[in-house]
Design an enzyme around this catalytic site. Sequence first.
Site, short mmCIF file in Angstrom:
data_model
loop_
_atom_site.label_atom_id
_atom_site.label_comp_id
_atom_site.label_asym_id
_atom_site.label_seq_id
_atom_site.Cartn_x
_atom_site.Cartn_y
_atom_site.Cartn_z
N ARG A 91 -4.68 -69.59 -30.57
CA ARG A 91 -3.42 -70.23 -30.92
C ARG A 91 -3.22 -71.43 -30.02
O ARG A 91 -3.66 -71.46 -28.86
CB ARG A 91 -2.23 -69.28 -30.75
CG ARG A 91 -1.98 -68.34 -31.93
CD ARG A 91 -1.48 -69.12 -33.15
NE ARG A 91 -1.11 -68.26 -34.27
CZ ARG A 91 -1.92 -67.88 -35.24
NH1 ARG A 91 -3.20 -68.24 -35.19
NH2 ARG A 91 -1.49 -67.14 -36.25
N GLU A 97 1.15 -78.18 -33.16
CA GLU A 97 0.51 -78.57 -34.42
C GLU A 97 1.52 -78.56 -35.57
O GLU A 97 2.48 -77.79 -35.53
CB GLU A 97 -0.68 -77.64 -34.72
CG GLU A 97 -0.34 -76.18 -34.85
CD GLU A 97 -1.59 -75.32 -35.07
OE1 GLU A 97 -1.60 -74.55 -36.05
OE2 GLU A 97 -2.55 -75.40 -34.26
N HIS A 150 -6.75 -76.18 -37.96
CA HIS A 150 -6.38 -74.76 -38.07
C HIS A 150 -6.94 -74.16 -39.38
O HIS A 150 -6.19 -73.63 -40.20
CB HIS A 150 -4.85 -74.60 -38.02
CG HIS A 150 -4.42 -73.24 -37.55
ND1 HIS A 150 -3.29 -73.03 -36.81
CD2 HIS A 150 -4.97 -72.00 -37.74
CE1 HIS A 150 -3.15 -71.74 -36.54
NE2 HIS A 150 -4.17 -71.09 -37.09
#
Length: 328
Positions: free
Chosen positions: A242, A271, A289
């Site tokens: 993460r 993000e 991601h």
Amino acid sequence: MNPARPHVLVSRAIFPEIIDRLAQHFDVEANQADELWPRDEFIRRLQGKQGVFTTGGERIDADVLKACPGLKICANMAVGYNNFDVPAMTAAGVLATNAPGVLTETTADMGFALLMAAARRVTESEHFLRAGKWDRWAYDMMIGQDVFGSTLGILGMGRIGQAVARRGALGFGMNVIYHNRSRLPEAEEAAVKARYVGKEELLQTADHLVLVVPYSAESHHSIGAAELALMKPTATLVNIARGGIVDDVALAKALRERRLAAAGLDVFEGEPRVHPDLLACSNVVLTPHIGSATVPTRKAMANLAVDNLIGYLTGGKPVTPLNPEVMG
């Protein structure tokens, strides 16, 4: 709307067949236009809903729960759930669920893709070639680091960490070391051919370090300037966990100063914004991601979220509850 059926909100666009499956059990409001709702609009849409299908970016906290007293379950289409304030949800009697297990192998594949691309300077080499700079052979042109037979370090040894370890040990003959909050049973260590070490030894010894720890207040900036300073200047850092686990500014500085050879990142602080210091580094592979981004895996994640909604709202039996104590 049928008042006899539970009402469910799907907060982002998703596979049409997932909407169809939900519609067999619920009145569904779906965001197939994939609008990025402001917080107040998200709360407005949640009014009168008993369930919500979230994708990992929609924050569920005490303010949302207070404004939506009818909410009973929030089903995340993600294994991570740092968008959920689970204690607040528990206090409000709202069930939280996630989607573990179904994305393990796909995410581990992505971790290895980033590791190899970073270590062997694939992104740098492609940019070099596309820019027309390849005009001769040179002994030191885009020299990177070996993967086969090197030392693989893993920080975090849950399902994904163990899947990464198997790839390293069994596929690439790597010496696998790991650090975790708790050590694995000996049989599980043997199955993935991994050896437990302290965090400092992990950082100092790994040729390639893969991060797979869950995000929490305790793990925030687990890899910062001090930790990066312990790593080999020839090492590769990969983050498939993460954003926020790594101090992106400190990492960019280490990469820029060549105190770290390379990095591969699929997740970032803040993000979808990526820190401009990272964007300016040539020795980092950046992906948006996409660790779980295969059709079968994303469908499995979505279906597990649906299973949780159906299981809880129609029978009180979710599949992967995070706070089962709210069920009584």
